[in-house]
Enzyme design. Structure first.
Site, PDB file in Angstrom:
ATOM      1  N   ALA A 129      20.879 -19.651 -43.294  1.00 38.65           N
ATOM      2  CA  ALA A 129      21.700 -18.455 -43.500  1.00 38.65           C
ATOM      3  C   ALA A 129      20.775 -17.281 -43.784  1.00 38.65           C
ATOM      4  CB  ALA A 129      22.680 -18.656 -44.648  1.00 38.65           C
ATOM      5  N   GLY A 130      20.173 -16.774 -42.698  1.00 41.95           N
ATOM      6  CA  GLY A 130      19.287 -15.632 -42.817  1.00 41.95           C
ATOM      7  C   GLY A 130      19.972 -14.402 -42.256  1.00 41.95           C
ATOM      8  N   PHE A 155      12.776 -17.572 -49.173  1.00 41.38           N
ATOM      9  CA  PHE A 155      12.247 -16.231 -48.902  1.00 41.38           C
ATOM     10  C   PHE A 155      12.720 -15.216 -49.948  1.00 41.38           C
ATOM     11  CE2 PHE A 155      13.018 -17.809 -44.347  1.00 41.38           C
ATOM     12  CZ  PHE A 155      11.850 -18.553 -44.350  1.00 41.38           C
ATOM     13  N   THR A 157      12.068 -12.756 -52.828  1.00 39.84           N
ATOM     14  CA  THR A 157      11.014 -11.984 -53.478  1.00 39.84           C
ATOM     15  C   THR A 157      11.132 -12.089 -54.994  1.00 39.84           C
ATOM     16  OG1 THR A 157      10.934 -10.403 -51.648  1.00 39.84           O
ATOM     17  CG2 THR A 157      10.007  -9.682 -53.740  1.00 39.84           C
ATOM     18  N   ARG A 269     -16.660   8.160 -37.734  1.00 36.99           N
ATOM     19  CA  ARG A 269     -17.169   7.183 -36.775  1.00 36.99           C
ATOM     20  C   ARG A 269     -17.672   7.906 -35.524  1.00 36.99           C
ATOM     21  NH1 ARG A 269     -19.572   2.423 -35.484  1.00 36.99           N
ATOM     22  NH2 ARG A 269     -18.644   1.430 -33.652  1.00 36.99           N
ATOM     23  N   GLN A 280      -9.789  12.564 -26.508  1.00 37.87           N
ATOM     24  CA  GLN A 280      -8.371  12.879 -26.441  1.00 37.87           C
ATOM     25  C   GLN A 280      -7.465  11.667 -26.641  1.00 37.87           C
ATOM     26  OE1 GLN A 280      -7.961  14.990 -22.698  1.00 37.87           O
ATOM     27  NE2 GLN A 280      -8.158  16.980 -23.717  1.00 37.87           N
ATOM     28  N   GLY A 340     -11.177  -0.021 -34.195  1.00 37.69           N
ATOM     29  CA  GLY A 340     -11.966  -0.853 -33.297  1.00 37.69           C
ATOM     30  C   GLY A 340     -12.213  -2.233 -33.873  1.00 37.69           C
ATOM     31  N   GLU A 364      15.690  -7.591 -44.995  1.00 37.70           N
ATOM     32  CA  GLU A 364      16.818  -6.656 -45.066  1.00 37.70           C
ATOM     33  C   GLU A 364      17.435  -6.452 -43.684  1.00 37.70           C
ATOM     34  OE1 GLU A 364      17.504  -6.343 -47.950  1.00 37.70           O
ATOM     35  OE2 GLU A 364      15.617  -6.409 -49.047  1.00 37.70           O
TER      36      GLU A 364
END
Length: 384
Positions: A129-130, A155, A157, A269, A280, A340, A364
């Site tokens: 039941a999610g 699950f 919290t 960098r 660009q 990168g 949610e």
């Protein structure tokens, strides 16, 4: 209460200072240790962070939806695990009580949640039941003036550290869907309630998430949120509608931080003899990200104002959650790309935030569930 601009500005600046001086420097430490140091949690209590949306009469700040959105955008510009520690109390873990609790329940629990003395959690989701929360199998069988609750949640919290659990269970076994679901307040220490060790997660380390096991947990009928059986799912939806706006704000903050980090990286960098920010295609990633941040922020604040004005924002709340969480995921992906090879190494903000914000598109309500709900409401409105 609605604060004037000066009062709100002072509050936001106080929060910003705490985050920048006490939370940001230990982001990597918390990620590695999977735990927020207790002195930092105590500072959260002292600053009143646990009670932002709890009414002032119960020791909270009584923030409006718009004010809370601004706070959420601010607090999530550092690792999102910090907000998760106090966010349940000032969000989903207290909202059921705020909107539907009895006067006695509010007097008993809201001051404790507002102070942070008690940590709350919202125990709705189950293994089967999610997205379809109405399919929950946890039962609460009446026995005189008590109920016996049996089932399991996943699950959740703050479950491993919570003191107060808002547990949703089916009190009418003959009913289907949302009917017959009741919300109960269950304190840690109740015989039969246990919380296994926290999950090992992809991200948001330091925010414990786990299961709640209910093995014939016996609670008095006074534990029913609002005192009325069968109203639990309505209570859950009231709490979730507001929480979706909160969560959308929590998606904007990390994206703001990542745009700042992308700009800093682009300026420092160097490749081919110049900063990568001169290229660009790098500028495009920054420009698209910043534009989407502004769009999400505007949508969240507009929806928050409508809710404060008393409008039904059920569809708009879904739109906020969908757009902001997807936006945040795109910005995090661009940040890793701009960093990168370094962005793939677990020693920088781009990699850490990429893991942390992935959850936003799942809880949610998944993006797919929100798309479905928005489509249904849009078509229904057109038909009407």
């Amino acid at each position: 209460m609605i604060r004037d601009a000066k009062q709100l500005g002072t509050m936001l600046q106080e929060i910003r200072t705490f985050l920048r001086t006490e939370c940001l420097p230990i982001e990597a430490q918390v990620d590695a240790a999977d735990e927020i140091p207790e002195p930092v949690v105590q500072r959260m209590r002292e600053l009143g962070l646990f009670g932002h949306s709890i009414p002032e009469e119960y020791g909270g700040a009584g923030l409006t939806t718009e004010e809370l959105a601004l706070v959420n955008i601010e607090v999530s510009q550092v690792a999102t695990t910090f907000r998760a520690r106090f966010g349940g109390n000032t969000g989903i873990a207290s909202e059921s009580l705020v909107v539907d609790g009895t006067p006695e329940q509010k007097r008993r629990y809201l001051p404790l949640l507002a102070s942070g003395e008690v940590t709350g959690c919202f125990a709705l989701t189950e293994p089967d039941a999610g997205s379809d929360a109405t399919a929950l199998r946890t039962t609460a069988v009446r026995d005189g003036d008590h109920y016996v609750i049996t089932g399991s949640k996943c699950f959740i919290t703050n479950a491993p550290i919570a003191n107060l659990f808002t547990v949703f269970a089916r009190t009418d076994p003959q009913s289907k869907g949302a009917r017959g679901v009741t919300a109960f307040l269950v304190e840690r220490g109740a015989p039969g309630l246990s919380t296994p060790p926290a999950y090992r997660k992809m991200g948001q380390h330091g925010s414990p998430v786990g299961e709640v096991v209910l093995d014939q947990v016996r609670v008095h009928e006074s534990a029913i949120v609002g005192g009325v059986e069968g109203q639990g799912f309505k209570t859950a939806m009231k709490a979730l509608n507001k929480q979706r706006i909160n969560l959308a704000g929590l998606c904007v903050g990390p994206a703001i931080r990542l745009v700042d980090e992308m700009v800093r990286r682009a300026q420092t960098r160097r490749q081919f003899g110049q900063p990568v920010g001169e290229f660009q295609l790098v500028q495009q990633m920054i420009a698209e990200s910043n534009t989407e941040v502004h769009a999400a922020r505007a949508l969240v604040l507009e929806t928050a104002r409508k809710r404060d004005a008393g409008a039904d924002v059920t569809m708009e709340a879904s739109m906020c959650k969908l757009f902001a969480s997807e936006m945040c995921g795109r910005v995090a992906d661009r940040a890793v790309q701009l960093f990168g090879g370094s962005g793939y190494i677990a020693d920088n903000v781009a990699e850490r935030f990429y893991r942390d914000v992935r959850l936003f598109r799942l809880y949610e309500g998944t993006s797919q569930i929100h798309l479905t709900n928005i489509a249904k409401r849009t078509m229904a409105a057109a038909a009407a």
